[in-house]
Enzyme design. Sequence first.
Site, PDB file in Angstrom:
ATOM      1  N   LYS A   1       9.280   6.726  -6.268  1.00 13.36           N
ATOM      2  CA  LYS A   1       7.942   6.145  -6.093  1.00 13.36           C
ATOM      3  C   LYS A   1       6.921   7.117  -6.665  1.00 13.36           C
ATOM      4  O   LYS A   1       6.915   8.301  -6.310  1.00 13.36           O
ATOM      5  CB  LYS A   1       7.659   5.918  -4.606  1.00 13.36           C
ATOM      6  CG  LYS A   1       8.517   4.838  -3.988  1.00 13.36           C
ATOM      7  CD  LYS A   1       8.308   4.758  -2.494  1.00 13.36           C
ATOM      8  CE  LYS A   1       6.919   4.322  -2.132  1.00 13.36           C
ATOM      9  NZ  LYS A   1       6.739   4.250  -0.650  1.00 13.36           N
TER      10      LYS A   1
HETATM   11  C1  E4P Z   1       4.616   1.994   0.560  1.00 15.61           C
HETATM   12  O1  E4P Z   1       4.814   2.330  -0.600  1.00 15.61           O
HETATM   13  C2  E4P Z   1       4.029   2.900   1.544  1.00 15.61           C
HETATM   14  O2  E4P Z   1       5.037   3.799   1.866  1.00 15.61           O
HETATM   15  C3  E4P Z   1       3.628   2.290   2.839  1.00 15.61           C
HETATM   16  O3  E4P Z   1       4.054   0.982   2.961  1.00 15.61           O
HETATM   17  C4  E4P Z   1       2.192   2.509   3.190  1.00 15.61           C
HETATM   18  O4  E4P Z   1       1.957   1.803   4.332  1.00 15.61           O
HETATM   19  P1  E4P Z   1       1.103   2.260   5.599  1.00 15.61           P
HETATM   20  O5  E4P Z   1      -0.256   1.688   5.370  1.00 15.61           O
HETATM   21  O6  E4P Z   1       1.822   1.583   6.713  1.00 15.61           O
HETATM   22  O7  E4P Z   1       1.131   3.734   5.706  1.00 15.61           O
END
Ligand code: E4P
Length: 220
Positions: free
Chosen positions: A85
């Site tokens: 990512k």
């Molecule tokens: C996705 O790429 C992120 O890890 C994640 O879903 C961010 O989400 P949050 O707003 O629950 O921290």
Amino acid sequence: MELYLDTADVTAVKRLAPIFPIKGVTTNPSIIVKSGKPIFDVLLALQDIIGPDGQLFAQTIGNNAKDMIKESEKLRSKIPSIVTKIPVTPEGLIAIKELTKQGVPTLGTAVYGAGQGLLAALAGAKYIAPYVNRIDAQSGSGIDVVNELQTLLDLHAPSSMILAASFRTPRQALDCLLSGCKSITLPIDVAELFLADPAVEAAIDKFEDDWVKAYGTLSF
Ligand code: E4P
């Protein structure tokens, strides 16, 4: 469609993986920190639970393309099937382009706008992760961003797919899926809410009560 759990809680994944039809697990730096363990201990444990067919995602932390690429190599040296990512920043786009050239699959993350997501797709990211709840929390509309991005991908970058992320409620996730999004990642608490309707428990209690009253045992 593909369903993922967004967590680095190894115990929770162990508990839920046999129940939820998940394709894999997504993580981010804050999620890894929350686990209280070194990153590779957690990632290896997660991969072990989801098995060789399960897809694991882990994020880079460096803020320049060179470090992102180095971290991606490090991740893949320990878990070859992992998807890296990469935040969709100017440096992130450089890293995504380079990793794509090398044949490394990436997910463009921290996406708050459809245009930003499209750039990641054009750079070669296989997955794009719009942050639905975080967009909603800023008085935007996460679902509108997902819809616009999906249209843009269909028109201009059909090899990339949305993996919608950042959910606080099952409703947000359902709205995404209803609008045609093929992939979502859910935090543990949101995933569990899909099965938490008290009416379900009450219905099953009544079946059991009726049965035991009539036949004296909970089997046939
Ligand atoms: C996705 O790429 C992120 O890890 C994640 O879903 C961010 O989400 P949050 O707003 O629950 O921290």
